[in-house]
Design a protein around this motif. Structure first.
Motif, PDB file in Angstrom:
ATOM      1  N   LEU A   1      -0.648 -12.642 -23.124  1.00  0.00           N
ATOM      2  CA  LEU A   1      -2.473 -13.845 -23.136  1.00  0.00           C
ATOM      3  C   LEU A   1      -2.884 -12.625 -21.749  1.00  0.00           C
ATOM      4  N   ALA A   2      -2.130 -12.817 -20.742  1.00  0.00           N
ATOM      5  CA  ALA A   2      -2.678 -12.755 -19.182  1.00  0.00           C
ATOM      6  C   ALA A   2      -2.768 -11.378 -19.035  1.00  0.00           C
ATOM      7  N   ASN A   3      -1.727 -10.652 -20.460  1.00  0.00           N
ATOM      8  CA  ASN A   3      -2.094  -9.057 -20.057  1.00  0.00           C
ATOM      9  C   ASN A   3      -2.020  -8.184 -21.453  1.00  0.00           C
ATOM     10  N   HIS A   4      -3.017  -8.213 -21.820  1.00  0.00           N
ATOM     11  CA  HIS A   4      -3.754  -7.741 -23.307  1.00  0.00           C
ATOM     12  C   HIS A   4      -2.962  -7.992 -24.209  1.00  0.00           C
ATOM     13  N   GLY A   5      -2.131  -8.962 -24.674  1.00  0.00           N
ATOM     14  CA  GLY A   5      -1.060  -9.079 -25.129  1.00  0.00           C
ATOM     15  C   GLY A   5       0.331  -8.091 -25.963  1.00  0.00           C
ATOM     16  N   MET A   6       0.592  -7.677 -24.525  1.00  0.00           N
ATOM     17  CA  MET A   6       1.331  -7.137 -24.726  1.00  0.00           C
ATOM     18  C   MET A   6       2.951  -7.363 -23.456  1.00  0.00           C
ATOM     19  N   LEU A   7       3.827  -7.399 -24.059  1.00  0.00           N
ATOM     20  CA  LEU A   7       5.039  -7.035 -23.347  1.00  0.00           C
ATOM     21  C   LEU A   7       5.299  -5.500 -22.658  1.00  0.00           C
ATOM     22  N   LYS A   8       5.034  -4.246 -24.205  1.00  0.00           N
ATOM     23  CA  LYS A   8       5.650  -3.162 -23.661  1.00  0.00           C
ATOM     24  C   LYS A   8       4.263  -2.761 -23.905  1.00  0.00           C
TER      25      LYS A   8
ATOM     26  N   ILE B   1       0.986  -1.299   0.092  1.00  0.00           N
ATOM     27  CA  ILE B   1      -0.201   0.139  -0.072  1.00  0.00           C
ATOM     28  C   ILE B   1       1.186   1.549   0.397  1.00  0.00           C
ATOM     29  N   ARG B   2       1.905   1.424   0.900  1.00  0.00           N
ATOM     30  CA  ARG B   2       3.014   2.687   0.734  1.00  0.00           C
ATOM     31  C   ARG B   2       3.294   2.453  -0.435  1.00  0.00           C
ATOM     32  N   ASP B   3       3.529   1.243  -1.423  1.00  0.00           N
ATOM     33  CA  ASP B   3       4.638   1.822  -2.148  1.00  0.00           C
ATOM     34  C   ASP B   3       3.402   1.860  -3.772  1.00  0.00           C
ATOM     35  N   THR B   4       1.602   1.540  -3.185  1.00  0.00           N
ATOM     36  CA  THR B   4       1.074   1.842  -4.549  1.00  0.00           C
ATOM     37  C   THR B   4       1.059   0.930  -5.672  1.00  0.00           C
ATOM     38  N   ALA B   5       1.631  -0.533  -5.244  1.00  0.00           N
ATOM     39  CA  ALA B   5       2.375  -1.461  -5.706  1.00  0.00           C
ATOM     40  C   ALA B   5       0.608  -2.069  -6.510  1.00  0.00           C
ATOM     41  N   PHE B   6      -0.759  -1.915  -6.750  1.00  0.00           N
ATOM     42  CA  PHE B   6      -1.820  -2.500  -6.654  1.00  0.00           C
ATOM     43  C   PHE B   6      -1.252  -3.630  -7.833  1.00  0.00           C
ATOM     44  N   VAL B   7      -1.512  -3.227  -9.038  1.00  0.00           N
ATOM     45  CA  VAL B   7      -1.931  -3.240  -9.706  1.00  0.00           C
ATOM     46  C   VAL B   7      -0.648  -4.473  -9.891  1.00  0.00           C
ATOM     47  N   GLY B   8      -0.701  -6.014 -10.725  1.00  0.00           N
ATOM     48  CA  GLY B   8      -0.068  -6.525 -11.220  1.00  0.00           C
ATOM     49  C   GLY B   8       1.488  -6.048 -12.579  1.00  0.00           C
ATOM     50  N   GLY B   9       2.081  -7.390 -12.903  1.00  0.00           N
ATOM     51  CA  GLY B   9       2.619  -7.189 -14.163  1.00  0.00           C
ATOM     52  C   GLY B   9       4.229  -6.944 -14.262  1.00  0.00           C
ATOM     53  N   SER B  10       4.567  -6.799 -15.465  1.00  0.00           N
ATOM     54  CA  SER B  10       6.225  -6.984 -14.985  1.00  0.00           C
ATOM     55  C   SER B  10       6.825  -6.538 -14.307  1.00  0.00           C
TER      56      SER B  10
ATOM     57  N   ASP C   1      -2.676  -9.228  -8.715  1.00  0.00           N
ATOM     58  CA  ASP C   1      -2.464  -8.358  -8.356  1.00  0.00           C
ATOM     59  C   ASP C   1      -1.325  -8.212  -6.550  1.00  0.00           C
ATOM     60  N   GLY C   2      -0.371  -7.128  -6.348  1.00  0.00           N
ATOM     61  CA  GLY C   2       0.758  -6.627  -5.940  1.00  0.00           C
ATOM     62  C   GLY C   2       0.403  -7.478  -4.483  1.00  0.00           C
TER      63      GLY C   2
END
Ligand SMILES: *Cc1c(COP(=O)(O)O)cnc(C)c1O
Length: 366
Positions: free
Chosen positions: A213-220, A26-35, A234-235
């Motif tokens: 596939l888990a993130n809208h077909g994108m890496l960037k 929460i302190r880092d607001t690192a809520f949403v996952g991803g690379s 999620d984070g």
């Protein structure tokens, strides 16, 4: 009162560590996952190391994990995928969601996992893969399955949702196929505080494809190479799972000890779980067989003991598969087991006293 699982007791035992991890996210607001999320990166790293694979890709839940890997492997319409007749619906559902056809195979009377003697007759020219499920925490017969898969050029995707830390011949489940999937649903041996899942693999290309596939077909960001979906871990879940992973072996050992106590105290003619040699069973569930299952479950309930059934209807007989018109004779073992099986309270914090309470009622009833 004896609950079926006690997630509160587990939380209380590691409250400081968990609260601290949650606060950090929460302190880092690192809520949403991803690379870009360091809590995700950390969990994926430690979980891959724990299982013994090169890659781990977190995702939204264990069902998505199966669906994503089936898709990443290019399976779809016209392809058949072999699944056991007795498992959670996610295993077959994920196959159908990709447009492929799940083909059920009966399970073994003693181990409850897919009956390898019945796999061959289910194989056709369309069969592309097999999804063994390490049901209740017991590894399926991976030597036999690997042999069949080699002979018929089938991919193996292990569904490890109930078997975090289970081993077959000294090797962790999740390392036998092209990829494996895990669920971190709160009640699983390793569970988050919400839905979560992961795919593990040694294949770099496959790891990248599943991540996309888990993130809208994108890496960037904004570079969508194909259509995917939103199924990110999620984070908060990642941070909680990293904390809980450190305790997993201890918790699994407690489950194993509790299973041994059930074995010891059950003296009626009830069928208790049997673990074949060279299998490490991690007892996600402790499942017995009783001819008077429903009466026994009722009796336990009267004594405020929660027992459960996994699963009351084998997959081929569910309403959603009724159009396939299977009869009892098609999967006789799964069919008959569904009338006899009963899952007793099982969690690492269960006490010997509680187990004595449960088994006393069982011994009186049978
Ligand atoms: C729990 C489970 C799943 C699905 O996991 P979710 O995280 O609930 O989507 C898949 N397969 C088996 C065998 C399971 O027990």
């Amino acid at each position: 009162m004896i609950p079926f699982v006690d997630l509160k007791a587990q939380y209380v035992s590691i409250k400081k560590e968990i609260d601290n991890a949650i606060e950090n996210v929460i302190r880092d607001t690192a809520f949403v996952g991803g690379s870009g999320n360091k809590y995700n990166q950390e969990f994926e790293k430690v979980f891959a190391a724990y299982i013994g694979t090169k890659y781990c890709v977190g995702c939204g839940n264990g069902t998505d994990a199966i669906e994503i890997i089936v898709k990443a492997l290019g399976l779809g319409p016209g392809d058949e995928v072999i699944v056991p007749a007795l498992t959670w619906i996610a295993t077959s559902e994920a196959v159908s969601s990709c447009g492929a056809t799940p083909v059920f195979v009966d399970v073994d009377q003693t181990t409850y996992t897919i009956d390898t003697k019945k796999i061959k007759r289910a194989i056709t020219t369309k069969t592309k893969a097999i999804i063994p499920v390490h049901l209740y925490g017991l590894p399926a017969d991976m030597d036999e399955i690997t042999k069949i898969a080699k002979t018929h050029s089938l991919l193996i995707i292990e569904d490890c949702a109930q078997a975090h830390g289970a081993e077959y011949k000294g090797k962790k489940v999740g390392t036998f196929g092209v990829a494996a999937t895990f669920s971190f649903f709160p009640g699983k041996n390793l569970g988050g505080y919400g839905d979560a899942g992961a795919i593990v693999t040694n294949d770099e290309g496959l790891a990248i494809k599943t991540r996309m596939l888990a993130n809208h077909g994108m890496l960037k960001r904004h570079e969508h190479e194909f259509e995917g979906r939103n199924s990110r871990l999620d984070g908060l879940q990642a941070a909680i799972l990293s904390v809980k992973l450190k305790h997993l072996d201890k918790w699994n050992n407690n489950r194993i000890k509790n299973a041994a106590l059930y074995d010891k105290y059950i003296i009626s003619n009830i069928i208790t779980p049997k673990t074949p040699d060279h299998h490490k069973h991690v007892y996600h569930l402790y499942v017995i067989q009783s001819q008077n299952r429903d009466r026994l479950k009722e009796k336990l309930k009267e004594e405020e003991i929660e027992a459960s059934i996994h699963y009351p209807t084998a997959l081929p007989y569910l309403k959603c598969y009724q159009h396939l018109r299977y009869t009892e004779k098609d999967f006789p073992i799964a069919y008959s087991l569904s009338k006899k099986i009963l899952s007793l309270p099982m969690f690492p914090e269960l006490t010997e006293e509680q187990i004595k309470c449960v088994t006393k009622i069982i011994n009186n009833e049978n």
